[in-house]
Structure formats: structure tokens, C-alpha cells
Design a protein around this motif. Sequence first.
Motif, PDB file in Angstrom:
ATOM      1  N   SER A 115       0.842  -1.188   0.000  1.00 55.69           N
ATOM      2  CA  SER A 115       0.000   0.000   0.000  1.00 55.69           C
ATOM      3  C   SER A 115       0.875   1.234   0.000  1.00 55.69           C
ATOM      4  CB  SER A 115      -0.938   0.005   1.206  1.00 55.69           C
ATOM      5  OG  SER A 115      -0.223  -0.235   2.408  1.00 55.69           O
ATOM      6  N   LYS A 118      -2.051   7.687  -1.948  1.00 49.00           N
ATOM      7  CA  LYS A 118      -2.683   7.910  -3.244  1.00 49.00           C
ATOM      8  C   LYS A 118      -1.941   8.959  -4.065  1.00 49.00           C
ATOM      9  CE  LYS A 118      -7.372   6.623  -1.796  1.00 49.00           C
ATOM     10  NZ  LYS A 118      -8.758   7.099  -1.533  1.00 49.00           N
ATOM     11  N   ALA A 123       1.549   4.911  -6.924  1.00 51.82           N
ATOM     12  CA  ALA A 123       0.134   4.567  -7.030  1.00 51.82           C
ATOM     13  C   ALA A 123      -0.286   4.286  -8.466  1.00 51.82           C
ATOM     14  CB  ALA A 123      -0.725   5.680  -6.442  1.00 51.82           C
ATOM     15  N   MET A 210      -7.670   1.777   6.213  1.00 50.81           N
ATOM     16  CA  MET A 210      -8.187   2.598   5.120  1.00 50.81           C
ATOM     17  C   MET A 210      -9.608   3.086   5.389  1.00 50.81           C
ATOM     18  SD  MET A 210      -6.939   0.568   1.727  1.00 50.81           S
ATOM     19  CE  MET A 210      -5.234   0.525   1.184  1.00 50.81           C
ATOM     20  N   THR A 219      -3.821   3.604  -0.679  1.00 54.41           N
ATOM     21  CA  THR A 219      -4.353   2.708  -1.702  1.00 54.41           C
ATOM     22  C   THR A 219      -3.420   1.518  -1.892  1.00 54.41           C
ATOM     23  OG1 THR A 219      -5.223   2.612  -3.971  1.00 54.41           O
ATOM     24  CG2 THR A 219      -3.193   3.850  -3.650  1.00 54.41           C
TER      25      THR A 219
END
Length: 276
Positions: A115, A118, A123, A210, A219
Amino acid sequence: MKRFYLTLISVLLTVSASYAGDWSKIKIGTEGAYPPWNGTNAAGELEGAEIDLAMDLCARMNAECELVAQDWDGIIPALQNGKYDAIIAGMSITSERMEVINFSQGYANEPASFSVLKSSPLASLQSAGKVNMDALDNTSSALLDSLKSTLDGKVVGVQGSTTHENFVKQVLGDSVTMKSYDTQQNLELDLTAGRIDAALSDKGSMEEFMSSDNGQNITFIGPGLGGGPFGGGVGAGLRKADTDLLEMINKAIDEARADGTLAEHFIKWFGKDISM
């Protein structure tokens, strides 16, 4: 003297047998810092899918159970030293761990995933596909190569003494700078603050973060990861000598699976069925 030693041996065997067979009271070690597997609420109470599972298994075994919170990096040594009798703490079943402890049958499995923020250039690598490290084919190898290329030269965070740390060491190696954390929460904090480029964790625990206000800007990237260093699912850890307790726990898991309760615990806390 011979009679004394025979008597002593008889007493020791009797005590040992009595101890080994008496599981009316069981202590279970858990981290309490890895939601939704196991966490601690605002009142300081343990909660999560594995907390519900532990209590369910204990009821099926007709045992009075006590949950003991333990820092992750000392969780296996504390089991071996007798602080508790079993570990139920999101612990993956791996060959490395099985050298020192036993495991119950697996009760849940969740892929690992990277992860990032963003806003990060990383990303751009979308979250897609699955990679089974035990059965790499051309498609999964390509996904893995793309992930390695994207992370090359980056700082990757993991919780220490985990299968995620093992993956970074074994697969990414010196191509990344690895930073280990004592808890999942501290890993999440540094990811949010931009102090690391990416985090590797199981997907469910990061999805939990999240869904919070602080995790809105996170994300997933790359494929879901399993097999190999990630092991064969999550199970309860036990001392090798406690084979009778192992049988009891396996029987209780079978019962919970058969009546649908096992799945219900994970649907409640994960929003999906990750039971095995």
C-alpha cells in the motif's frame, strides 16, 4: 535408594500426565494491536475476529479461558516460557515457525499487499492480480517483476518478525531499504506521514486502517501475495509437547467450520469470509 528413585519417577510421571490432560483452564496469547484480527478498543478491552474465535473455541472445549496481551516480537518465546498455552494472533503457519512450535489446522487466510499514499508516483501501479509464490507461472512472474521494478530503490515498511518482513528480505533484498516496526499501527502512521514509500501487510488489516479517517489517502498497489514466505494460512500456535491441546483445538475448529460460526467471525470483523 532404588525404591526412592522409582517412587520419584512415578510421582513425576503422575504429575506430568495430570498437567498434560488438564485443560479446563487455558491461557491464550494475542497481540491486541492487529485489528481486525485482534485489537484493543477505547475501553482497553481486547476485541476482533480472533478474540471472538478464541472464546468460541474455548466454549466448545468446555474450558475457562484467559486472554493475555503480548508484544508481537516476543510472542513465541513467551509461549515457550509458559506465559500462556496457545497463540491466536494472526500468526501464519510457516516451516520456519514449525521448527520451534506446533500449529493447529489453518482457520483463515488473507493475501498480503503493498500500500502507498494515493498521491505517490507508485500509485500508478494498479492493484491487480494474484501471485502464489509456491506456483509461479508466466503471468504471476510478470506481475512480480513489475512490482519489483516499481519498488526498486524505495523505502518499504513492514512489521518486524512477520512473513511480510521475510518476503522483503527474500524477494526484494537489497533493491529496497526495509524499515521494520513493532506494531501495525506504527507502520500505518509512518506510511500516512510519508516517512516510507510503501508498506507491506495483510490486506485485511490495511483495509481496516483505510476505512478510518486517517487512512483515507492510502491505496493498494500490485498483486495480492501468498504462498512461499507467507506460509499456509493462519493457525493457533502451541508448544510441541501439548499434543492433547492441539487435538482439542483442531476438533473445535472443525466444529466451528461445520456449523458456519468460523465464517461468521471473519465476516463480522473483515466484512468478508476469509476462513479456511
